[in-house]
Motif scaffolding. Sequence first.
Motif, PDB file in Angstrom:
ATOM      1  N   ARG A 162       0.824  -1.210   0.000  1.00  0.00           N
ATOM      2  CA  ARG A 162       0.000   0.000   0.000  1.00  0.00           C
ATOM      3  C   ARG A 162       0.858   1.261   0.000  1.00  0.00           C
ATOM      4  O   ARG A 162       0.504   2.270  -0.599  1.00  0.00           O
ATOM      5  CB  ARG A 162      -0.920   0.045   1.226  1.00  0.00           C
ATOM      6  CG  ARG A 162      -2.106  -0.880   1.182  1.00  0.00           C
ATOM      7  CD  ARG A 162      -3.141  -0.494   0.124  1.00  0.00           C
ATOM      8  NE  ARG A 162      -3.542   0.900   0.108  1.00  0.00           N
ATOM      9  CZ  ARG A 162      -4.498   1.428   0.861  1.00  0.00           C
ATOM     10  NH1 ARG A 162      -5.168   0.687   1.729  1.00  0.00           N
ATOM     11  NH2 ARG A 162      -4.829   2.717   0.747  1.00  0.00           N
TER      12      ARG A 162
ATOM     13  N   LEU B 131       0.459   8.116  -6.690  1.00  0.00           N
ATOM     14  CA  LEU B 131      -0.385   6.967  -6.363  1.00  0.00           C
ATOM     15  C   LEU B 131      -0.473   6.120  -7.633  1.00  0.00           C
ATOM     16  O   LEU B 131      -0.904   6.613  -8.684  1.00  0.00           O
ATOM     17  CB  LEU B 131      -1.781   7.427  -5.938  1.00  0.00           C
ATOM     18  CG  LEU B 131      -2.765   6.318  -5.533  1.00  0.00           C
ATOM     19  CD1 LEU B 131      -2.300   5.622  -4.256  1.00  0.00           C
ATOM     20  CD2 LEU B 131      -4.167   6.892  -5.328  1.00  0.00           C
TER      21      LEU B 131
ATOM     22  N   GLU C 235     -15.969  -2.073 -18.246  1.00  0.00           N
ATOM     23  CA  GLU C 235     -15.986  -1.677 -16.842  1.00  0.00           C
ATOM     24  C   GLU C 235     -14.637  -1.984 -16.226  1.00  0.00           C
ATOM     25  O   GLU C 235     -14.136  -3.100 -16.346  1.00  0.00           O
ATOM     26  CB  GLU C 235     -17.093  -2.400 -16.084  1.00  0.00           C
ATOM     27  CG  GLU C 235     -18.487  -2.024 -16.573  1.00  0.00           C
ATOM     28  CD  GLU C 235     -19.581  -2.526 -15.659  1.00  0.00           C
ATOM     29  OE1 GLU C 235     -20.507  -1.752 -15.380  1.00  0.00           O
ATOM     30  OE2 GLU C 235     -19.502  -3.687 -15.227  1.00  0.00           O
ATOM     31  N   ALA C 236     -14.061  -0.984 -15.600  1.00  0.00           N
ATOM     32  CA  ALA C 236     -12.759  -1.129 -14.954  1.00  0.00           C
ATOM     33  C   ALA C 236     -12.929  -0.986 -13.451  1.00  0.00           C
ATOM     34  O   ALA C 236     -13.610  -0.074 -12.987  1.00  0.00           O
ATOM     35  CB  ALA C 236     -11.778  -0.087 -15.473  1.00  0.00           C
ATOM     36  N   PHE C 237     -12.307  -1.884 -12.716  1.00  0.00           N
ATOM     37  CA  PHE C 237     -12.376  -1.883 -11.256  1.00  0.00           C
ATOM     38  C   PHE C 237     -10.964  -1.688 -10.717  1.00  0.00           C
ATOM     39  O   PHE C 237     -10.052  -2.418 -11.099  1.00  0.00           O
ATOM     40  CB  PHE C 237     -12.982  -3.197 -10.765  1.00  0.00           C
ATOM     41  CG  PHE C 237     -14.376  -3.419 -11.257  1.00  0.00           C
ATOM     42  CD1 PHE C 237     -14.608  -4.046 -12.470  1.00  0.00           C
ATOM     43  CD2 PHE C 237     -15.460  -2.966 -10.525  1.00  0.00           C
ATOM     44  CE1 PHE C 237     -15.895  -4.231 -12.945  1.00  0.00           C
ATOM     45  CE2 PHE C 237     -16.752  -3.153 -10.993  1.00  0.00           C
ATOM     46  CZ  PHE C 237     -16.972  -3.787 -12.203  1.00  0.00           C
ATOM     47  N   PHE C 238     -10.842  -0.721  -9.842  1.00  0.00           N
ATOM     48  CA  PHE C 238      -9.530  -0.328  -9.357  1.00  0.00           C
ATOM     49  C   PHE C 238      -9.203  -0.914  -7.992  1.00  0.00           C
ATOM     50  O   PHE C 238     -10.078  -1.139  -7.165  1.00  0.00           O
ATOM     51  CB  PHE C 238      -9.446   1.197  -9.254  1.00  0.00           C
ATOM     52  CG  PHE C 238      -9.300   1.880 -10.581  1.00  0.00           C
ATOM     53  CD1 PHE C 238     -10.398   2.146 -11.367  1.00  0.00           C
ATOM     54  CD2 PHE C 238      -8.039   2.242 -11.039  1.00  0.00           C
ATOM     55  CE1 PHE C 238     -10.262   2.762 -12.604  1.00  0.00           C
ATOM     56  CE2 PHE C 238      -7.891   2.873 -12.262  1.00  0.00           C
ATOM     57  CZ  PHE C 238      -9.008   3.116 -13.049  1.00  0.00           C
ATOM     58  N   GLY C 239      -7.909  -1.138  -7.791  1.00  0.00           N
ATOM     59  CA  GLY C 239      -7.406  -1.459  -6.478  1.00  0.00           C
ATOM     60  C   GLY C 239      -7.267  -0.192  -5.645  1.00  0.00           C
ATOM     61  O   GLY C 239      -7.569   0.905  -6.117  1.00  0.00           O
ATOM     62  N   GLN C 240      -6.803  -0.354  -4.410  1.00  0.00           N
ATOM     63  CA  GLN C 240      -6.656   0.795  -3.520  1.00  0.00           C
ATOM     64  C   GLN C 240      -5.419   1.617  -3.847  1.00  0.00           C
ATOM     65  O   GLN C 240      -5.285   2.738  -3.370  1.00  0.00           O
ATOM     66  CB  GLN C 240      -6.604   0.317  -2.066  1.00  0.00           C
ATOM     67  CG  GLN C 240      -7.913  -0.251  -1.573  1.00  0.00           C
ATOM     68  CD  GLN C 240      -7.817  -0.665  -0.123  1.00  0.00           C
ATOM     69  OE1 GLN C 240      -7.051  -1.563   0.232  1.00  0.00           O
ATOM     70  NE2 GLN C 240      -8.586  -0.020   0.728  1.00  0.00           N
TER      71      GLN C 240
ATOM     72  N   ARG D  77       0.923   3.888  -2.783  1.00  0.00           N
ATOM     73  CA  ARG D  77       1.446   5.257  -2.657  1.00  0.00           C
ATOM     74  C   ARG D  77       2.968   5.178  -2.616  1.00  0.00           C
ATOM     75  O   ARG D  77       3.531   4.665  -1.654  1.00  0.00           O
ATOM     76  CB  ARG D  77       0.913   5.911  -1.388  1.00  0.00           C
ATOM     77  CG  ARG D  77       1.594   7.228  -1.013  1.00  0.00           C
ATOM     78  CD  ARG D  77       1.237   8.345  -1.946  1.00  0.00           C
ATOM     79  NE  ARG D  77      -0.176   8.672  -1.906  1.00  0.00           N
ATOM     80  CZ  ARG D  77      -0.759   9.548  -2.720  1.00  0.00           C
ATOM     81  NH1 ARG D  77      -0.052  10.170  -3.636  1.00  0.00           N
ATOM     82  NH2 ARG D  77      -2.040   9.786  -2.626  1.00  0.00           N
TER      83      ARG D  77
ATOM     84  N   LEU E 274      -2.114   3.107  -9.556  1.00  0.00           N
ATOM     85  CA  LEU E 274      -3.369   2.368  -9.510  1.00  0.00           C
ATOM     86  C   LEU E 274      -3.391   1.272 -10.559  1.00  0.00           C
ATOM     87  O   LEU E 274      -2.944   1.484 -11.695  1.00  0.00           O
ATOM     88  CB  LEU E 274      -4.544   3.312  -9.743  1.00  0.00           C
ATOM     89  CG  LEU E 274      -4.788   4.347  -8.644  1.00  0.00           C
ATOM     90  CD1 LEU E 274      -5.616   5.507  -9.178  1.00  0.00           C
ATOM     91  CD2 LEU E 274      -5.493   3.700  -7.464  1.00  0.00           C
TER      92      LEU E 274
ATOM     93  N   SER F 249      -7.682  -8.571 -18.459  1.00  0.00           N
ATOM     94  CA  SER F 249      -7.050  -7.288 -18.769  1.00  0.00           C
ATOM     95  C   SER F 249      -6.661  -6.575 -17.486  1.00  0.00           C
ATOM     96  O   SER F 249      -7.482  -6.403 -16.588  1.00  0.00           O
ATOM     97  CB  SER F 249      -8.019  -6.416 -19.574  1.00  0.00           C
ATOM     98  OG  SER F 249      -7.525  -5.105 -19.694  1.00  0.00           O
TER      99      SER F 249
ATOM    100  N   SER G 246      -4.641  -3.018 -16.253  1.00  0.00           N
ATOM    101  CA  SER G 246      -4.066  -1.735 -16.668  1.00  0.00           C
ATOM    102  C   SER G 246      -3.459  -1.034 -15.471  1.00  0.00           C
ATOM    103  O   SER G 246      -3.902  -1.229 -14.336  1.00  0.00           O
ATOM    104  CB  SER G 246      -5.146  -0.830 -17.277  1.00  0.00           C
ATOM    105  OG  SER G 246      -5.770  -1.445 -18.372  1.00  0.00           O
TER     106      SER G 246
ATOM    107  N   SER H  13     -10.240  -5.115 -15.957  1.00  0.00           N
ATOM    108  CA  SER H  13     -11.438  -4.745 -16.690  1.00  0.00           C
ATOM    109  C   SER H  13     -11.905  -5.867 -17.603  1.00  0.00           C
ATOM    110  O   SER H  13     -11.165  -6.787 -17.929  1.00  0.00           O
ATOM    111  CB  SER H  13     -11.200  -3.482 -17.515  1.00  0.00           C
ATOM    112  OG  SER H  13     -10.115  -3.633 -18.373  1.00  0.00           O
TER     113      SER H  13
ATOM    114  N   TYR I  68      -2.153   2.827 -13.927  1.00  0.00           N
ATOM    115  CA  TYR I  68      -2.287   4.264 -14.055  1.00  0.00           C
ATOM    116  C   TYR I  68      -1.448   4.942 -12.973  1.00  0.00           C
ATOM    117  O   TYR I  68      -1.266   4.407 -11.872  1.00  0.00           O
ATOM    118  CB  TYR I  68      -3.746   4.708 -13.879  1.00  0.00           C
ATOM    119  CG  TYR I  68      -4.680   4.198 -14.946  1.00  0.00           C
ATOM    120  CD1 TYR I  68      -5.225   2.912 -14.881  1.00  0.00           C
ATOM    121  CD2 TYR I  68      -5.019   5.000 -16.038  1.00  0.00           C
ATOM    122  CE1 TYR I  68      -6.071   2.444 -15.864  1.00  0.00           C
ATOM    123  CE2 TYR I  68      -5.877   4.529 -17.028  1.00  0.00           C
ATOM    124  CZ  TYR I  68      -6.396   3.260 -16.925  1.00  0.00           C
ATOM    125  OH  TYR I  68      -7.242   2.800 -17.906  1.00  0.00           O
TER     126      TYR I  68
ATOM    127  N   GLN J  64      -1.342   8.443 -10.764  1.00  0.00           N
ATOM    128  CA  GLN J  64      -2.163   9.591 -10.390  1.00  0.00           C
ATOM    129  C   GLN J  64      -1.345  10.574  -9.572  1.00  0.00           C
ATOM    130  O   GLN J  64      -0.777  10.218  -8.527  1.00  0.00           O
ATOM    131  CB  GLN J  64      -3.398   9.166  -9.589  1.00  0.00           C
ATOM    132  CG  GLN J  64      -4.360  10.313  -9.318  1.00  0.00           C
ATOM    133  CD  GLN J  64      -5.629   9.862  -8.621  1.00  0.00           C
ATOM    134  OE1 GLN J  64      -5.646   8.877  -7.889  1.00  0.00           O
ATOM    135  NE2 GLN J  64      -6.730  10.575  -8.867  1.00  0.00           N
TER     136      GLN J  64
END
Lengths: 113, 114
Positions: B9, B88, B102-107, B110, B90, B31, B33, B94, B35, B37
Amino acid sequence: TQLLEQSPQFLSIQEGENLTVYCNSSSVFSSLQWYRQEPGEGPVLLVTVVTGGEVKKLKRLTFQFGDARKDSSLHITAAQPGDTGLYLCAGARKTDSWGKLQFGAGTQVVVTP
Amino acid sequence: KAGVTQTPRYLIKTRGQQVTLSCSPISGHRSVSWYQQTPGQGLQFLFEYFSETQRNKGNFPGRFSGRQFSNSRSEMNVSTLELGDSALYLCASSFTGKEGTEAFFGQGTRLTVV
């Protein structure tokens, strides 16, 4: 330059008021999603819109997808403090694979009691 | 159904070091992905993997790399860390169904580079 332009950047309202967030682009998207993100956490998917002109309701939240599939809006009725967060729109362009999302810069919404 | 799991984390690294981040997608999602942030740039696409192959890549330097394993788990590596890599990170898994993509993100992880 963001492919998806969100407005406004920041919105502060009182509990019980309504608000609308806009997401605009010159590109066509095969689908568009709205997320809400809390500080230090990942975005949480609220809704996906696929069809031009589509309207989806999720309790007090209403989402619209423009007829040309280039823009979308999120409307919150009778906002509550729990609605506070960063709202992000994201889209998958027809020319990209579905795992590549373009994100707007986000709208920070603050709802005070 | 378990969500997307990212580890660790939090990370603090020194300039010049390298780092590896891990992501376990939702079961059945092929899939994955990544990112980045940051407050100034928002969410920027790094790359996408599908069935162990990189399918798309964003505009990041070659110091950023990734891979996907046969069980769909993915790792992201950043070499020769710079202060500007603090962000961050991420991961999203998806799929495309009748509701579209639809894409679902982890926490997120950091990462702080000092």
